[in-house]
Write a protein that holds these residues in place. Structure first.
Motif, PDB file in Angstrom:
ATOM      1  N   UNK A  75     -56.821 -16.249  25.055  1.00 16.77           N
ATOM      2  CA  UNK A  75     -56.308 -15.102  24.309  1.00 16.77           C
ATOM      3  C   UNK A  75     -57.033 -13.815  24.704  1.00 16.77           C
ATOM      4  N   UNK A  76     -58.352 -13.927  24.871  1.00 13.69           N
ATOM      5  CA  UNK A  76     -59.138 -12.750  25.260  1.00 13.69           C
ATOM      6  C   UNK A  76     -58.735 -12.191  26.618  1.00 13.69           C
ATOM      7  N   UNK A  77     -58.786 -13.001  27.684  1.00 15.41           N
ATOM      8  CA  UNK A  77     -58.368 -12.520  29.008  1.00 15.41           C
ATOM      9  C   UNK A  77     -56.931 -12.012  29.048  1.00 15.41           C
ATOM     10  N   UNK A  78     -56.051 -12.608  28.238  1.00 15.69           N
ATOM     11  CA  UNK A  78     -54.652 -12.161  28.258  1.00 15.69           C
ATOM     12  C   UNK A  78     -54.523 -10.732  27.744  1.00 15.69           C
ATOM     13  N   UNK A  79     -55.342 -10.378  26.756  1.00 17.61           N
ATOM     14  CA  UNK A  79     -55.332  -9.006  26.250  1.00 17.61           C
ATOM     15  C   UNK A  79     -55.895  -8.056  27.301  1.00 17.61           C
ATOM     16  N   UNK A  80     -56.973  -8.474  27.957  1.00 19.04           N
ATOM     17  CA  UNK A  80     -57.582  -7.647  29.010  1.00 19.04           C
ATOM     18  C   UNK A  80     -56.601  -7.432  30.157  1.00 19.04           C
ATOM     19  N   UNK A  81     -55.774  -8.454  30.433  1.00 22.14           N
ATOM     20  CA  UNK A  81     -54.811  -8.356  31.531  1.00 22.14           C
ATOM     21  C   UNK A  81     -53.805  -7.244  31.311  1.00 22.14           C
ATOM     22  N   UNK A  82     -53.612  -6.837  30.063  1.00 23.53           N
ATOM     23  CA  UNK A  82     -52.711  -5.724  29.787  1.00 23.53           C
ATOM     24  C   UNK A  82     -53.218  -4.429  30.399  1.00 23.53           C
ATOM     25  N   UNK A  83     -54.508  -4.422  30.772  1.00 18.47           N
ATOM     26  CA  UNK A  83     -55.078  -3.235  31.404  1.00 18.47           C
ATOM     27  C   UNK A  83     -54.396  -2.889  32.722  1.00 18.47           C
ATOM     28  N   UNK A  84     -53.897  -3.890  33.423  1.00 21.97           N
ATOM     29  CA  UNK A  84     -53.210  -3.624  34.692  1.00 21.97           C
ATOM     30  C   UNK A  84     -51.916  -2.858  34.454  1.00 21.97           C
ATOM     31  N   UNK A  85     -51.177  -3.283  33.421  1.00 23.42           N
ATOM     32  CA  UNK A  85     -49.947  -2.575  33.070  1.00 23.42           C
ATOM     33  C   UNK A  85     -50.266  -1.150  32.655  1.00 23.42           C
ATOM     34  N   UNK A  86     -51.382  -0.994  31.924  1.00 22.23           N
ATOM     35  CA  UNK A  86     -51.801   0.331  31.480  1.00 22.23           C
ATOM     36  C   UNK A  86     -52.165   1.215  32.669  1.00 22.23           C
ATOM     37  N   UNK A  87     -52.823   0.631  33.658  1.00 21.95           N
ATOM     38  CA  UNK A  87     -53.241   1.393  34.839  1.00 21.95           C
ATOM     39  C   UNK A  87     -52.034   2.024  35.543  1.00 21.95           C
ATOM     40  N   UNK A  88     -50.909   1.315  35.536  1.00 23.78           N
ATOM     41  CA  UNK A  88     -49.712   1.815  36.197  1.00 23.78           C
ATOM     42  C   UNK A  88     -49.079   2.991  35.447  1.00 23.78           C
ATOM     43  N   UNK A  89     -49.501   3.201  34.203  1.00 25.89           N
ATOM     44  CA  UNK A  89     -48.905   4.265  33.394  1.00 25.89           C
ATOM     45  C   UNK A  89     -49.941   5.304  32.970  1.00 25.89           C
ATOM     46  N   UNK A  90     -50.987   5.474  33.781  1.00 28.52           N
ATOM     47  CA  UNK A  90     -52.075   6.381  33.409  1.00 28.52           C
ATOM     48  C   UNK A  90     -51.618   7.825  33.210  1.00 28.52           C
ATOM     49  N   UNK A  91     -50.570   8.231  33.947  1.00 30.99           N
ATOM     50  CA  UNK A  91     -50.135   9.620  33.836  1.00 30.99           C
ATOM     51  C   UNK A  91     -49.619   9.960  32.440  1.00 30.99           C
ATOM     52  N   UNK A  92     -49.209   8.937  31.686  1.00 32.52           N
ATOM     53  CA  UNK A  92     -48.710   9.182  30.330  1.00 32.52           C
ATOM     54  C   UNK A  92     -49.842   9.261  29.309  1.00 32.52           C
ATOM     55  N   UNK A  93     -51.060   8.950  29.740  1.00 31.99           N
ATOM     56  CA  UNK A  93     -52.214   9.019  28.847  1.00 31.99           C
ATOM     57  C   UNK A  93     -52.947  10.347  29.007  1.00 31.99           C
ATOM     58  N   UNK A  94     -52.968  10.846  30.233  1.00 30.85           N
ATOM     59  CA  UNK A  94     -53.666  12.099  30.509  1.00 30.85           C
ATOM     60  C   UNK A  94     -53.100  13.223  29.637  1.00 30.85           C
ATOM     61  N   UNK A  95     -53.998  13.907  28.942  1.00 32.41           N
ATOM     62  CA  UNK A  95     -53.583  14.992  28.061  1.00 32.41           C
ATOM     63  C   UNK A  95     -53.182  14.539  26.671  1.00 32.41           C
ATOM     64  N   UNK A  96     -53.108  13.228  26.469  1.00 31.89           N
ATOM     65  CA  UNK A  96     -52.711  12.707  25.156  1.00 31.89           C
ATOM     66  C   UNK A  96     -53.806  11.877  24.496  1.00 31.89           C
ATOM     67  N   UNK A  97     -55.007  11.944  25.028  1.00 32.73           N
ATOM     68  CA  UNK A  97     -56.084  11.092  24.528  1.00 32.73           C
ATOM     69  C   UNK A  97     -56.365  11.347  23.055  1.00 32.73           C
ATOM     70  N   UNK A  98     -56.485  12.623  22.672  1.00 33.94           N
ATOM     71  CA  UNK A  98     -56.813  12.952  21.288  1.00 33.94           C
ATOM     72  C   UNK A  98     -55.707  12.511  20.335  1.00 33.94           C
ATOM     73  N   UNK A  99     -54.465  12.764  20.712  1.00 36.73           N
ATOM     74  CA  UNK A  99     -53.345  12.376  19.843  1.00 36.73           C
ATOM     75  C   UNK A  99     -53.236  10.855  19.733  1.00 36.73           C
TER      76      UNK A  99
END
Length: 236
Positions: A75-99
């Protein structure tokens, strides 16, 4: 008699029980994709298969848990694996960190305070309330929070599953009714409210929703672990 004992040993073995869990879940996925009926969630199908089998085979929960501990570990590694999907969408996080942080923090406070307040009004004892508090985080984190605050880990897992199933079922409907268009907002809502099960539904909505939902799971877990003891001190 000897053959019966051998059969019982086989049914209680880790290989068979692991195959039972994986097989029932894969069957649930197949059934859900074929019928497209919201209530036929793979997790619900798995539970509907596994629990009657354990009762018929007279296998207690402790044996089942011990023999399938590998899945709990994953269960733990499976949650961490979501980081790869997140890495592909980094441009949607930039500028939105505070929100993003603000949104998850508000969701975390509401999730903890609301369930504890309702439970207290209904006369729940401290053990039950401590088990309810981490309902909106993923299972490994919920278990640790429940153990550290005096709750029952098994109860916490049950509440996490129920919360995830409910959020996965009604979350998309609520987002549509509220006319939420932002992919980031959808992902944050599903991940914060319904953890991994919500993220699976968010991935069905789109890659951005799934990635942001995975991020929300991690942030929600950290914030919940920090806030639960603080909130319980004032409400319990």
């Amino acid at each position: 008699m000897e053959k019966c004992e051998q059969l019982r040993g086989l049914l209680q073995g880790d290989v068979f029980l692991l195959m039972l869990v994986l097989g029932s879940f894969l069957f649930g996925i197949w059934l859900y994709r074929k019928l497209k009926f919201p209530l036929l969630q793979p997790l619900l199908i798995s539970v509907a298969i596994i629990i009657p089998f354990l009762k018929l085979a007279d296998i207690d929960y402790e044996t089942f848990y011990e023999q399938t501990r590998f899945l709990n570990f994953m269960l733990g590694p499976s949650v961490v694996a979501l980081g790869y999907v997140l890495y592909e969408q980094l441009e949607h996080i930039k500028g939105n960190v505070l929100s993003i942080l603000t949104s998850v923090f508000v969701g975390c406070v509401v999730a903890i305070v609301s369930v504890l307040a309702v439970a207290k009004l209904c006369g729940a004892d401290r053990v039950l309330m401590s088990s309810l508090a981490p309902k909106s985080v993923t299972t490994p984190i919920a278990i640790n929070i429940a153990q550290s605050t005096g709750g029952v880990p098994e109860l916490a897992v049950a509440f996490v599953v129920l919360c995830g199933i409910f959020g996965g079922l009604v979350g998309p409907l609520i987002l549509r009714k509220l006319k939420i268009k932002s992919s980031v907002a959808k992902g944050l809502a599903m991940g914060s409210a319904a953890h991994a099960l919500g993220t699976s539904r968010a991935l069905e909505m789109g890659a951005i929703e799934g990635a942001i939902s995975g991020l929300a799971i991690g942030i929600m877990g950290v914030m919940t672990a920090l806030l639960v003891p603080f909130v319980e001190r004032f409400l319990l």
